[in-house]
Design an enzyme around this catalytic site. Structure first.
Site, PDB file in Angstrom:
ATOM      1  N   GLU A  51       0.309  -0.343   5.838  1.00  0.00           N
ATOM      2  CA  GLU A  51       0.650   1.089   5.427  1.00  0.00           C
ATOM      3  C   GLU A  51       0.800   1.862   6.607  1.00  0.00           C
ATOM      4  O   GLU A  51       0.271   2.746   6.935  1.00  0.00           O
ATOM      5  CB  GLU A  51      -0.368   1.725   4.375  1.00  0.00           C
ATOM      6  N   GLU A  90       0.665  -5.572  -2.528  1.00  0.00           N
ATOM      7  CA  GLU A  90      -0.285  -4.535  -3.288  1.00  0.00           C
ATOM      8  C   GLU A  90       0.239  -4.008  -4.564  1.00  0.00           C
ATOM      9  O   GLU A  90       1.193  -3.403  -4.337  1.00  0.00           O
ATOM     10  CB  GLU A  90      -0.920  -3.558  -2.514  1.00  0.00           C
TER      11      GLU A  90
END
Ligand code: AHR
Length: 499
Positions: free
Chosen positions: A179, A302
């Site tokens: 991220e 994810e």
């Protein structure tokens, strides 16, 4: 009351083989995932195998996890692997990435050796997410050398041997960053590329072509991120900085509470889950503009529901821990059906997270341990792994909702392997069962099947420490007569193995 529906299984059309890695998992050092979740320690009264909770190890073995991502998540971005090697009692106590959220300290009891041991116990391939924000490329390269170099070959390989594992761990999958548009440094796509190239070039110099590097991709539906990265990749192909995969994270949010939601919120959650279709299709389309041969895989590393905090057994002590009801199981079934049907588009997927966290397969604490309804879905869908996907279509009713694509009330996928057909059907309809007639094209279906069904009279039901078997599957043998028909209960999930 039930609805009549048809499902066509067209054996003449297939998207290819369903890679078992679409059934991957994720375990981060956050809240209660490891400490008092997976890990209880060797001296614990809780039965354990070299420190890992025995009940969980044995349960996880049963669903043959293909791949397990670790140690983060955001945690990875402040993790120094050297903290987690050597005698456990000498390892440092650290304030990790999540400290500002929960003020818990990282004891480093689980480090590289313990994690690899866990992977070996359960038969999963490790997927290590390396820190691209606060360690140098050389630090990561050294971690790779530490993990993978032959016994006794270098100082780091010798150190690994002294720490208990002379033989290499052979870690193939390396995530570089996590991220990076957010907790991993607030980067733009271009800044992320710049960093990725630096790290992967240096790391790849260890052993060209051996490693599968996964670059940080977009947040949800940020297709522009993907396009900007792919444009840059296509301009030079980064010959010294190979990319195996590009990640995307998509959490389908919440609607109401995990165990307290209305009928409208049931459907809202399912529409949000179905948005994964657009996530994978739109990102792949953007990638295809620059990589039509699909050299770079799309990795959904994810995914899951992200409900409001505090519904899990620790009542909020474990960060992000949540309960899972039949609605979460439905989201899991829809998502796995989608991945099966997009096996030509998705290269790996990892549900977040394994224990005591978001969309977990397990809840645990002290001597308590339960398998959630999500676990049962992964178990029921096992037959698809490595199977040849079969095209399916259905005339099931469409639901409409503003802002979303129409959603059919049946989610279906099918595959064949070893002379048997696996068919998984999720009935999204909260109040009506569906009588499903199976129509094969291009092949006959056998007339015997095993059917496993997951359902509960109350869609809010979940498995708790007090009632660990509230939501469990039931199994029946079916003999089809003239027609192959099955009934899938309202808000129920069925897995058939047709011989
Ligand atoms: O899964 C929890 C967190 O969600 C992960 O650490 C991060 O990658 C994502 O934002």
């Amino acid at each position: 009351m039930s609805r009549q529906t048809e499902v066509v299984l067209n054996f003449k059309k297939s998207k290819g083989i369903i890679d078992p890695k679409l059934y991957g998992h994720f375990s981060e050092h956050i809240g209660g995932v490891f400490y008092d979740g997976l890990w209880v320690g060797e001296d614990s009264k809780v039965p354990n195998i070299r420190g890992f909770r025995k009940a969980l190890v044995e349960s996880f073995q049963k669903i043959a996890p293909p791949v397990l991502r670790w140690p983060g998540g955001c945690f990875a971005e402040t993790y120094d692997w050297r903290d987690g090697i050597g005698p456990r009692e000498q390892r440092p106590l650290r304030a990790n990435w999540w400290y500002s959220h929960d003020h818990r300290l990282e004891p480093n009891a689980v480090g590289t050796h313990e994690f690899m041991d866990f992977c070996r116990m359960v038969g999963a391939e490790p997927y290590v997410a390396a820190n691209m924000t606060s360690l140098t490329p050389l630090d990561i390269r050294n971690w790779m050398e530490y993990c993978n170099f032959p016994a006794g070959s270098t100082t780091l390989a010798k150190q690994r041997g002294e720490n208990g594992d002379p033989e290499p761990f052979n870690v193939k999958y390396w995530g570089i960053g996590n991220e990076n548009w957010g907790g991993g440094g607030q980067m733009t796509p271009e800044e992320n590329i710049w960093e990725f190239k630096r790290y992967s070039t240096i790391c790849n110099s260890l052993d060209k072509g051996q490693y599968h590097f996964i670059m940080c991709g977009a947040n949800g539906h940020d297709v522009e991120w993907t396009r900007r990265i792919m444009k840059e990749w296509a301009s030079s192909r980064w010959h010294e900085a190979p990319v195996w995969g590009m990640s995307v994270h998509y959490y389908c949010g919440t609607a109401g509470w995990p165990q307290d939601f209305t009928e409208d919120q049931w459907y809202q959650q399912l529409f949000q889950a179905d948005f994964m279709r657009r996530i994978v299709d739109d990102h792949r389309a953007a990638m295809d503009e620059f990589d039509p041969e699909r050299k770079i895989k799309l990795v959904v590393d994810e995914w899951g529901c992200w409900h409001k905090d505090g519904s899990g057994p620790s009542k909020g002590y474990n960060l992000f821990e949540q309960q899972s009801s039949m609605r979460d199981a439905m989201v899991a079934a829809m998502t796995l059906n989608l991945f099966n049907n997009r096996c030509d588009v998705v290269g790996m997927a990892n549900v977040a997270q394994l224990c005591n966290n978001l969309h977990s397969l397990y809840l645990a604490g002290g001597e308590h341990f339960v398998e959630t309804p999500n676990y049962h879905v992964f178990d029921m869908f096992q037959g698809h792994k490595g199977g040849r996907q079969i095209d399916t279509s259905t005339d099931a009713l469409y639901l409409e909702r503003e802002g979303f694509a129409p959603l059919q009330t049946l989610s279906v996928s099918a595959s064949e392997k070893d002379g048997a057909v696996t068919l998984t059907i999720a009935n999204l309809d909260m109040s009506q069962a569906q009588e499903v007639k199976l129509i094969p094209v291009g092949k006959k279906l056998g007339n015997k099947a095993e059917m496993i069904t997951l359902r509960h009279d109350d869609v809010h039901a979940c498995n708790t420490f007090e009632e660990p078997f509230a939501v469990v599957p039931s199994r029946t043998e079916i003999a089809f007569e003239k027609e192959a028909c099955v009934t899938v209960p309202a808000a129920g999930i069925a897995a058939l193995r047709i011989r």
